[in-house]
Design an enzyme around this catalytic site. Structure first.
Site, PDB file in Angstrom:
ATOM      1  N   CYS A 136     -19.039 -11.196 -14.887  1.00  0.00           N
ATOM      2  CA  CYS A 136     -20.403 -11.530 -14.491  1.00  0.00           C
ATOM      3  C   CYS A 136     -20.394 -12.839 -13.713  1.00  0.00           C
ATOM      4  CB  CYS A 136     -21.292 -11.645 -15.735  1.00  0.00           C
ATOM      5  SG  CYS A 136     -22.950 -12.272 -15.376  1.00  0.00           S
ATOM      6  N   PRO A 188      -5.545   6.086  -0.024  1.00  0.00           N
ATOM      7  CA  PRO A 188      -5.395   5.742   1.396  1.00  0.00           C
ATOM      8  C   PRO A 188      -4.997   4.290   1.592  1.00  0.00           C
ATOM      9  CG  PRO A 188      -7.723   5.905   0.807  1.00  0.00           C
ATOM     10  CD  PRO A 188      -6.947   6.390  -0.381  1.00  0.00           C
ATOM     11  N   ASP A 189      -4.233   4.023   2.646  1.00  0.00           N
ATOM     12  CA  ASP A 189      -3.882   2.643   2.949  1.00  0.00           C
ATOM     13  C   ASP A 189      -4.930   2.039   3.873  1.00  0.00           C
ATOM     14  OD1 ASP A 189      -3.399   3.688   5.435  1.00  0.00           O
ATOM     15  OD2 ASP A 189      -1.274   3.198   5.500  1.00  0.00           O
ATOM     16  N   PHE A 190      -4.638   0.856   4.400  1.00  0.00           N
ATOM     17  CA  PHE A 190      -5.608   0.155   5.228  1.00  0.00           C
ATOM     18  C   PHE A 190      -5.268   0.191   6.702  1.00  0.00           C
ATOM     19  CE2 PHE A 190      -6.381  -1.438   1.045  1.00  0.00           C
ATOM     20  CZ  PHE A 190      -7.728  -1.757   1.016  1.00  0.00           C
ATOM     21  N   ARG A 191      -3.996  -0.024   7.047  1.00  0.00           N
ATOM     22  CA  ARG A 191      -3.660  -0.353   8.438  1.00  0.00           C
ATOM     23  C   ARG A 191      -2.990   0.761   9.236  1.00  0.00           C
ATOM     24  NH1 ARG A 191      -3.998  -4.784   5.554  1.00  0.00           N
ATOM     25  NH2 ARG A 191      -4.922  -6.622   6.523  1.00  0.00           N
ATOM     26  N   ALA A 199       0.800  -1.220   0.000  1.00  0.00           N
ATOM     27  CA  ALA A 199       0.000   0.000   0.000  1.00  0.00           C
ATOM     28  C   ALA A 199       0.836   1.275   0.000  1.00  0.00           C
ATOM     29  CB  ALA A 199      -0.934  -0.004   1.201  1.00  0.00           C
ATOM     30  N   CYS A 201     -24.775  -7.322 -15.448  1.00  0.00           N
ATOM     31  CA  CYS A 201     -24.446  -7.795 -16.796  1.00  0.00           C
ATOM     32  C   CYS A 201     -25.655  -7.670 -17.724  1.00  0.00           C
ATOM     33  CB  CYS A 201     -23.981  -9.249 -16.695  1.00  0.00           C
ATOM     34  SG  CYS A 201     -23.625 -10.044 -18.278  1.00  0.00           S
ATOM     35  N   THR A 217       5.370  -1.875   2.281  1.00  0.00           N
ATOM     36  CA  THR A 217       4.537  -2.906   2.882  1.00  0.00           C
ATOM     37  C   THR A 217       5.058  -3.278   4.258  1.00  0.00           C
ATOM     38  OG1 THR A 217       3.753  -5.196   2.696  1.00  0.00           O
ATOM     39  CG2 THR A 217       5.859  -4.695   1.635  1.00  0.00           C
ATOM     40  N   HIS A 255      -3.543  -9.620  -5.591  1.00  0.00           N
ATOM     41  CA  HIS A 255      -4.857  -9.376  -4.983  1.00  0.00           C
ATOM     42  C   HIS A 255      -5.871  -8.915  -6.023  1.00  0.00           C
ATOM     43  CE1 HIS A 255      -2.917  -8.828  -0.751  1.00  0.00           C
ATOM     44  NE2 HIS A 255      -3.224 -10.097  -1.006  1.00  0.00           N
ATOM     45  N   ASN A 264      -1.422  -4.254  -4.282  1.00  0.00           N
ATOM     46  CA  ASN A 264      -2.429  -3.229  -4.531  1.00  0.00           C
ATOM     47  C   ASN A 264      -3.321  -3.613  -5.706  1.00  0.00           C
ATOM     48  OD1 ASN A 264      -1.020  -1.846  -2.534  1.00  0.00           O
ATOM     49  ND2 ASN A 264       0.253  -0.766  -4.025  1.00  0.00           N
ATOM     50  N   ILE A 265      -4.514  -3.025  -5.741  1.00  0.00           N
ATOM     51  CA  ILE A 265      -5.479  -3.350  -6.794  1.00  0.00           C
ATOM     52  C   ILE A 265      -5.738  -2.175  -7.728  1.00  0.00           C
ATOM     53  CG2 ILE A 265      -6.614  -5.082  -5.336  1.00  0.00           C
ATOM     54  CD1 ILE A 265      -8.856  -3.017  -4.843  1.00  0.00           C
ATOM     55  N   ASP A 266      -4.939  -1.105  -7.602  1.00  0.00           N
ATOM     56  CA  ASP A 266      -5.250   0.149  -8.291  1.00  0.00           C
ATOM     57  C   ASP A 266      -4.767   0.238  -9.731  1.00  0.00           C
ATOM     58  OD1 ASP A 266      -2.392   0.823  -7.981  1.00  0.00           O
ATOM     59  OD2 ASP A 266      -2.912   1.246  -5.903  1.00  0.00           O
ATOM     60  N   THR A 324       0.133   5.143  -1.576  1.00  0.00           N
ATOM     61  CA  THR A 324      -0.264   6.269  -0.722  1.00  0.00           C
ATOM     62  C   THR A 324       0.365   7.582  -1.188  1.00  0.00           C
ATOM     63  OG1 THR A 324       1.509   5.674   0.830  1.00  0.00           O
ATOM     64  CG2 THR A 324      -0.702   4.903   1.342  1.00  0.00           C
ATOM     65  N   ILE A 368       9.017   5.999  -0.324  1.00  0.00           N
ATOM     66  CA  ILE A 368       9.531   5.211  -1.446  1.00  0.00           C
ATOM     67  C   ILE A 368       9.687   6.028  -2.722  1.00  0.00           C
ATOM     68  CG2 ILE A 368       7.271   4.355  -2.194  1.00  0.00           C
ATOM     69  CD1 ILE A 368       8.744   1.586  -2.523  1.00  0.00           C
ATOM     70  N   CYS A 404     -26.834  -9.987 -19.241  1.00  0.00           N
ATOM     71  CA  CYS A 404     -27.651 -11.196 -19.045  1.00  0.00           C
ATOM     72  C   CYS A 404     -28.504 -11.090 -17.787  1.00  0.00           C
ATOM     73  CB  CYS A 404     -26.764 -12.436 -18.970  1.00  0.00           C
ATOM     74  SG  CYS A 404     -25.963 -12.674 -17.354  1.00  0.00           S
TER      75      CYS A 404
END
Length: 244
Positions: free
Chosen positions: A128, A32-35, A23, A152, A192, A120, A103-105, A27, A231, A154
């Site tokens: 779907c 924003p991070d999580f922890r 994360a 979706c 991390t 992740h 990260n998922i960004d 940042t 970083i 469908c």
């Protein structure tokens, strides 16, 4: 020797670098991070954030899941920072072989990096639950504006390809990440706390010569060069020799 100079020497001598990030890489772009004390997990919601990011909550409270997901985890306006850009340069130079990211960004892909293992998942990939048709983020954001559940054509609900609590990491991606980490001569771990498992356990496959930690908070990892600075600032000081 200054730690940045030491890092520069390691990079100059390395032929196979893998970057493992969390994360703290994002940042500095404003995500924003999580922890941390100001992170998502320390904010007050109707339900605990960890529960709202679980498979159970997605299945049973889909509308509320998406309200939280779109509000807190989806940031398409955010741009790559100095770390993302320097890693792209290192990849172009032939030194960096892979990025393994929690990260998922999708910011590494935005910066132009090609070999990125999103262990992740990523907000940019969605499918779907009924017919498995794939959808991009632009399609999903139409439902954010309407405050509706992404659906979706469908009629089935669409789920983001992000790993929620109670879900397994993507097996093929993890296998590729393990292979990259086990074969590299330099592993740079950045942004991390190494507290998120099973993802953090992947670094145990490292067999190379140079282990580098770049993190604001101290981590007790034996045998590593540790730099406790932002970083982006660290990578902005690194020079990359262009590939001939």
């Amino acid at each position: 020797m200054d730690k940045i100079e030491e890092l520069q020497k390691i990079i100059d001598k390395s032929n196979n670098i893998v970057f493992f990030g969390g994360a703290g890489v994002s940042t500095e772009s404003g995500i924003p991070d999580f922890r941390s004390k100001d992170g998502l997990y320390n904010q007050k919601y109707k339900y605990p954030p960890e529960y709202m990011l679980s498979h159970t909550f997605y299945m049973s409270n889909t509308k509320e899941f998406y309200e939280f997901y779109f509000d807190k985890l989806v940031h398409p306006e955010i741009k790559p920072n100095a770390c993302h850009k320097k890693l792209k340069e290192l990849e172009d130079s032939g030194k960096l072989k892979a990025i393994v990211i929690q990260n998922i960004d999708g910011l590494h892909e935005q910066a132009g990096s090609k070999v990125v293992y999103n262990i992740h998942g990523t907000i940019y990939s969605n499918h779907c639950m009924n017919c498995h048709k794939e959808y991009n983020l632009d399609y999903m954001l139409k439902f954010k504006d309407k405050k509706e559940i992404p659906t979706c054509k469908c009629g089935g609900y669409i789920k983001p390809d992000v790993v929620l609590y109670e879900e397994m990491l993507p097996e093929e991606t993890v296998e590729k990440a393990i292979k990259a980490i086990s074969e590299c001569d330099t592993l740079i771990i950045g942004g991390t706390s190494l507290n998120v498992y099973p993802a953090a356990g992947l670094i145990n496959y490292f067999n190379g010569n140079n282990l580098v930690i770049i993190n604001k908070e101290h981590l007790n990892v034996p045998g590593s060069l540790e730099i406790n600075e932002p970083i982006g600032e660290v990578f902005s000081k690194i020079k990359v020799n262009k590939k001939v």
